[in-house]
Design an enzyme around this catalytic site. Structure first.
Site, PDB file in Angstrom:
ATOM      1  N   GLY A  10       0.812  -1.217   0.000  1.00  0.00           N
ATOM      2  CA  GLY A  10       0.000   0.000   0.000  1.00  0.00           C
ATOM      3  C   GLY A  10       0.846   1.268   0.000  1.00  0.00           C
ATOM      4  O   GLY A  10       0.527   2.236   0.677  1.00  0.00           O
ATOM      5  N   ILE A  40       5.717  -2.619   8.400  1.00  0.00           N
ATOM      6  CA  ILE A  40       6.793  -2.522   7.386  1.00  0.00           C
ATOM      7  C   ILE A  40       6.863  -1.102   6.840  1.00  0.00           C
ATOM      8  O   ILE A  40       7.948  -0.555   6.645  1.00  0.00           O
ATOM      9  CB  ILE A  40       6.556  -3.551   6.253  1.00  0.00           C
ATOM     10  N   VAL A  43       8.322   3.301   1.441  1.00  0.00           N
ATOM     11  CA  VAL A  43       9.682   3.819   1.217  1.00  0.00           C
ATOM     12  C   VAL A  43       9.772   5.293   1.645  1.00  0.00           C
ATOM     13  O   VAL A  43      10.830   5.783   2.029  1.00  0.00           O
ATOM     14  CB  VAL A  43      10.104   3.596  -0.257  1.00  0.00           C
ATOM     15  N   VAL A  45       9.604   8.228   0.131  1.00  0.00           N
ATOM     16  CA  VAL A  45      10.136   9.299  -0.729  1.00  0.00           C
ATOM     17  C   VAL A  45       9.327   9.291  -2.023  1.00  0.00           C
ATOM     18  O   VAL A  45       8.446   8.458  -2.197  1.00  0.00           O
ATOM     19  CB  VAL A  45      11.644   9.108  -1.042  1.00  0.00           C
ATOM     20  N   LYS A  76       5.259  22.225 -10.527  1.00  0.00           N
ATOM     21  CA  LYS A  76       6.575  21.914 -11.094  1.00  0.00           C
ATOM     22  C   LYS A  76       6.537  22.165 -12.592  1.00  0.00           C
ATOM     23  O   LYS A  76       5.737  21.544 -13.299  1.00  0.00           O
ATOM     24  CB  LYS A  76       6.917  20.450 -10.782  1.00  0.00           C
ATOM     25  N   LEU A 331       8.332  -0.101  -7.223  1.00  0.00           N
ATOM     26  CA  LEU A 331       9.730  -0.460  -6.951  1.00  0.00           C
ATOM     27  C   LEU A 331       9.962  -1.962  -7.064  1.00  0.00           C
ATOM     28  O   LEU A 331      11.079  -2.396  -7.334  1.00  0.00           O
ATOM     29  CB  LEU A 331      10.109   0.021  -5.545  1.00  0.00           C
ATOM     30  N   THR A 342      10.935   9.763 -12.640  1.00  0.00           N
ATOM     31  CA  THR A 342      10.227   8.866 -13.558  1.00  0.00           C
ATOM     32  C   THR A 342       9.489   7.705 -12.885  1.00  0.00           C
ATOM     33  O   THR A 342       8.711   7.019 -13.542  1.00  0.00           O
ATOM     34  CB  THR A 342      11.217   8.290 -14.585  1.00  0.00           C
ATOM     35  N   ILE A 344       7.069   7.362 -10.529  1.00  0.00           N
ATOM     36  CA  ILE A 344       5.606   7.379 -10.443  1.00  0.00           C
ATOM     37  C   ILE A 344       5.024   7.240 -11.852  1.00  0.00           C
ATOM     38  O   ILE A 344       4.006   6.585 -12.063  1.00  0.00           O
ATOM     39  CB  ILE A 344       5.111   8.659  -9.721  1.00  0.00           C
ATOM     40  N   TYR A 429      10.018   9.834 -30.594  1.00  0.00           N
ATOM     41  CA  TYR A 429       9.246   8.609 -30.454  1.00  0.00           C
ATOM     42  C   TYR A 429       7.785   8.900 -30.756  1.00  0.00           C
ATOM     43  O   TYR A 429       7.312  10.001 -30.520  1.00  0.00           O
ATOM     44  CB  TYR A 429       9.326   8.082 -29.026  1.00  0.00           C
TER      45      TYR A 429
HETATM   46  P1  FAD Z   1       6.812   1.162  -1.103  1.00  0.00           P
HETATM   47  O1  FAD Z   1       6.535   2.571  -0.823  1.00  0.00           O
HETATM   48  O2  FAD Z   1       8.057   0.569  -0.491  1.00  0.00           O
HETATM   49  O3  FAD Z   1       5.565   0.323  -0.625  1.00  0.00           O
HETATM   50  C1  FAD Z   1       5.642  -1.059  -0.405  1.00  0.00           C
HETATM   51  C2  FAD Z   1       4.377  -1.525   0.297  1.00  0.00           C
HETATM   52  O4  FAD Z   1       4.420  -2.939   0.423  1.00  0.00           O
HETATM   53  C3  FAD Z   1       4.201  -0.954   1.690  1.00  0.00           C
HETATM   54  O5  FAD Z   1       2.846  -0.651   1.917  1.00  0.00           O
HETATM   55  C4  FAD Z   1       4.605  -2.123   2.576  1.00  0.00           C
HETATM   56  O6  FAD Z   1       3.989  -2.070   3.836  1.00  0.00           O
HETATM   57  C5  FAD Z   1       4.082  -3.286   1.738  1.00  0.00           C
HETATM   58  N1  FAD Z   1       4.709  -4.561   2.085  1.00  0.00           N
HETATM   59  C6  FAD Z   1       5.988  -4.962   1.890  1.00  0.00           C
HETATM   60  N2  FAD Z   1       6.173  -6.183   2.379  1.00  0.00           N
HETATM   61  C7  FAD Z   1       4.978  -6.583   2.882  1.00  0.00           C
HETATM   62  C8  FAD Z   1       4.536  -7.756   3.552  1.00  0.00           C
HETATM   63  N3  FAD Z   1       5.346  -8.771   3.824  1.00  0.00           N
HETATM   64  N4  FAD Z   1       3.250  -7.811   3.947  1.00  0.00           N
HETATM   65  C9  FAD Z   1       2.384  -6.793   3.713  1.00  0.00           C
HETATM   66  N5  FAD Z   1       2.761  -5.654   3.099  1.00  0.00           N
HETATM   67  C10 FAD Z   1       4.045  -5.565   2.700  1.00  0.00           C
HETATM   68  N6  FAD Z   1       9.592   8.632  -7.606  1.00  0.00           N
HETATM   69  C11 FAD Z   1       9.137   9.719  -8.255  1.00  0.00           C
HETATM   70  O7  FAD Z   1       8.260   9.581  -9.120  1.00  0.00           O
HETATM   71  N7  FAD Z   1       9.630  10.955  -7.958  1.00  0.00           N
HETATM   72  C12 FAD Z   1      10.636  11.140  -7.074  1.00  0.00           C
HETATM   73  O8  FAD Z   1      11.031  12.282  -6.818  1.00  0.00           O
HETATM   74  C13 FAD Z   1      11.195  10.013  -6.441  1.00  0.00           C
HETATM   75  N8  FAD Z   1      12.237  10.099  -5.581  1.00  0.00           N
HETATM   76  C14 FAD Z   1      12.778   8.971  -5.050  1.00  0.00           C
HETATM   77  C15 FAD Z   1      13.954   9.032  -4.274  1.00  0.00           C
HETATM   78  C16 FAD Z   1      14.548   7.873  -3.793  1.00  0.00           C
HETATM   79  C17 FAD Z   1      15.821   7.958  -3.010  1.00  0.00           C
HETATM   80  C18 FAD Z   1      13.939   6.621  -4.014  1.00  0.00           C
HETATM   81  C19 FAD Z   1      14.544   5.363  -3.462  1.00  0.00           C
HETATM   82  C20 FAD Z   1      12.775   6.539  -4.758  1.00  0.00           C
HETATM   83  C21 FAD Z   1      12.208   7.701  -5.296  1.00  0.00           C
HETATM   84  N9  FAD Z   1      11.069   7.627  -6.099  1.00  0.00           N
HETATM   85  C22 FAD Z   1      10.608   8.744  -6.731  1.00  0.00           C
HETATM   86  C23 FAD Z   1      10.380   6.363  -6.285  1.00  0.00           C
HETATM   87  C24 FAD Z   1       9.106   6.356  -5.432  1.00  0.00           C
HETATM   88  O9  FAD Z   1       9.431   6.585  -4.084  1.00  0.00           O
HETATM   89  C25 FAD Z   1       8.382   5.030  -5.579  1.00  0.00           C
HETATM   90  O10 FAD Z   1       8.220   4.723  -6.933  1.00  0.00           O
HETATM   91  C26 FAD Z   1       7.009   5.094  -4.963  1.00  0.00           C
HETATM   92  O11 FAD Z   1       7.087   5.546  -3.646  1.00  0.00           O
HETATM   93  C27 FAD Z   1       6.347   3.759  -5.014  1.00  0.00           C
HETATM   94  O12 FAD Z   1       6.886   2.889  -4.084  1.00  0.00           O
HETATM   95  P2  FAD Z   1       6.180   1.476  -3.924  1.00  0.00           P
HETATM   96  O13 FAD Z   1       4.764   1.699  -3.625  1.00  0.00           O
HETATM   97  O14 FAD Z   1       6.543   0.647  -5.093  1.00  0.00           O
HETATM   98  O15 FAD Z   1       6.935   0.838  -2.672  1.00  0.00           O
END
Ligand code: FAD
Length: 497
Positions: A10, A40, A43, A45, A76, A331, A342, A344, A429
């Site tokens: 989530g 958990i 991330v 950010v 932005k 991710l 990029t 999101i 493209y």
């Molecule tokens: P996460 O936010 O890690 O969410 C994972 C989810 O899975 C959480 O809800 C967690 O609780 C759940 N989960 C994991 N394991 C379990 C389990 N065992 N049981 C139940 N639930 C579980 N993107 C941009 O577009 N612009 C930016 O400026 C940007 N800056 C960034 C800077 C950094 C340094 C990094 C690392 C990333 C950045 N990103 C950016 C990328 C962006 O943060 C992610 O693409 C976005 O937050 C999506 O993350 P996610 O939902 O894939 O993962």
């Protein structure tokens, strides 16, 4: 037909997927269940976005002013790059084109000739969003072909956790079911290898026909269960760590994100309504964790609002983003450093392609292959565009920059640079991210000068060309002069401060 979809995670990816699916599959009887674990967490950010997010919000029927207010968002207009080509250089990659059509050749060819004649102004002065950003002003685009306010777009800088909460609320109100709990195991079908269910620490089992893995870097299903494999691109994009820290507002709250090149990586500055997001992305081969943190903390423009957090990553993507009945979005599918914001957008592409290729319960190989082909293409294009910033540098002051200049580039990138160097042609493209204005902004911003311009430019008399360019520049300057200040705009539109 798929009836039950389970989204694992989530974060931004999970809730964007849930919101889009309940909207796009409304009335089909398909159920959407999202499992997340507060223990958990996410991330935490991901504050800078691209204009495409506006189409996503529009598809959901979200009111933009309300969204800005609920996520503490600013506008932005592009990304400012400092010290990338040479130390002291500064340019913006804008969300809009430079100039306008003044003859049969593209605008930049006329500028190149004007530049050679010594009478051109810097390229950015011919681009509305750049002049607007640097003057800290903003006005919504207009539908008036005669106005420079027609030729640009904008995105947001927002609090990603508030965006996630906003979408969680949206999705649950429209039927998505949220389950809190930690997944500890998954059950795979012995024959097909399909994921049949996931089991929580509490013992609850959640079954589904299609699983969307949004579990973050670990790739709970796509990697830990299905062992899909990872294409490691760290030879091309070596940065593998980041420090992130928010600080109080200090300096200007401009309508743009800033990226400043450092000795072993680069630093971001993202102004929101209530704070500034800061981070230092670096490669541990070129700068130590301690030095990277020092560089970040000593350059903050306001009091830190939290302890700095360290994040680890590897550039690359899963070998298949859709494997069996599991699609990795966010991710869990892959990560390319946030230099051009990029990630999101890649989530959005993953969702759009899933909806377009929405499968039957057997997840036919043809659908999976097409999905993977489309996503691979997107990842590769972004990789090349990010690499361009590193390889098109004249910096010689630190090993990172020397190594990036001398590395072997992917053929796809080498061809693009060569074509631009030869006669100023820019990759075009049919669809997807980073169209010609983006490539052009970085090529010229980082001092890649073509050997020649389009010969059709020579058909225009020098005085006529200069007059056209001057008219474009002054029209933009006048329009910016008349527009609102950035903060005044958001106060009238979606401010929470
Ligand atoms: P996460 O936010 O890690 O969410 C994972 C989810 O899975 C959480 O809800 C967690 O609780 C759940 N989960 C994991 N394991 C379990 C389990 N065992 N049981 C139940 N639930 C579980 N993107 C941009 O577009 N612009 C930016 O400026 C940007 N800056 C960034 C800077 C950094 C340094 C990094 C690392 C990333 C950045 N990103 C950016 C990328 C962006 O943060 C992610 O693409 C976005 O937050 C999506 O993350 P996610 O939902 O894939 O993962």
């Amino acid at each position: 037909m798929v009836r039950d979809i389970v989204i694992v995670g989530g974060g931004t990816a999970g809730w964007m997927t849930a919101a889009a699916l309940v909207r796009r599959l409304a009335g089909t009887g398909i159920s959407v269940t999202l499992v997340e674990s507060a223990e958990i967490g996410t991330v935490g950010v991901g504050e800078a976005t691209l204009p495409q997010i506006r189409y996503f919000n529009e598809m959901l029927g979200i009111d933009e002013a309300e969204l800005m207010a609920r996520t503490s968002a600013t506008i932005k207009l592009g990304i400012e790059f400092r010290d990338w080509g040479r130390i002291g250089d500064r340019y913006i990659h804008p969300f809009g084109a430079h100039g306008e059509r003044i003859g049969p050749a593209d605008f930049h060819h006329y500028w190149l000739k004007e530049q050679a004649a010594g009478t051109a102004q810097p390229f950015g002065r011919y681009c509305y969003p750049i002049v607007s950003a640097w003057n800290d002003r903003f006005e919504l685009p207009r539908e008036d072909p005669a106005s420079p306010l027609t030729h640009f777009s904008y995105a947001f800088q927002f609090d990603a956790s508030l965006y996630g909460a906003f979408l969680a609320d949206y999705a649950q109100k429209r039927g998505a079911k949220r389950v809190e709990g930690k997944i500890v195991s998954a059950d795979l079908d012995g024959e097909s290898g399909f994921v049949r269910s996931v089991t929580l620490e509490s013992g609850t089992q959640i079954a589904g026909e299609l699983f969307v893995d949004c579990s973050g870097f670990r790739g709970l299903l796509i990697e830990e269960q299905l062992e899909t494999g990872f294409e490691d691109w760290s030879d091309w994009l070596p940065c593998n760590r980041a420090w992130a820290v928010p600080c109080a507002i200090g300096g200007e709250v401009g309508p743009y994100t800033r990226s400043t090149a450092r000795t072993g990586g680069w630093q971001w500055r993202i102004p929101l309504q209530h704070r500034i997001g800061n981070g230092h992305v670096y490669c541990d081969r070129y700068v130590s964790d301690g030095d990277a943190l020092d560089q970040l903390m000593t350059s903050l423009e306001g009091e830190p609002l939290a302890d700095p957090r360290k994040l680890f990553f590897v550039a690359g993507k899963r070998r298949r983003l859709w494997n069996r009945n599991c699609i990795a979005i966010g991710l869990s599918g892959g990560f390319l450093e946030p230099l051009e914001s990029t990630s999101i957008d890649l989530i959005q592409s993953g969702i759009e392609n899933l909806v377009a290729l929405f499968p039957e319960a057997d997840c036919a190989a043809a659908d999976r292959d097409e999905y993977n082909r489309l996503m691979d293409l997107e990842f590769e294009r972004i990789r090349d565009f990010l690499m361009l910033h590193y390889v098109a540098t004249q910096r010689d002051d630190a090993p990172l920059w020397r190594d990036m200049r001398n590395m072997t580039w992917p053929d796809s990138l080498a061809e693009k640079i060569e074509t631009f160097r030869h006669r100023g042609a820019v990759p075009n493209y049919a669809s997807g991210l980073f169209q010609p204005p983006s490539w052009l902004a970085v090529f010229i911003g980082q001092n890649i000068v073509p050997e020649a311009w389009d010969p059709r430019v020579d058909r225009m008399a020098d005085e006529e060309r200069s007059a056209h360019l001057e008219r474009v520049r002054t029209t933009i300057a006048d329009a910016v002069e008349r527009s609102s200040g950035h903060l005044a705009f958001i106060k009238s539109y979606g401010a929470t401060f």
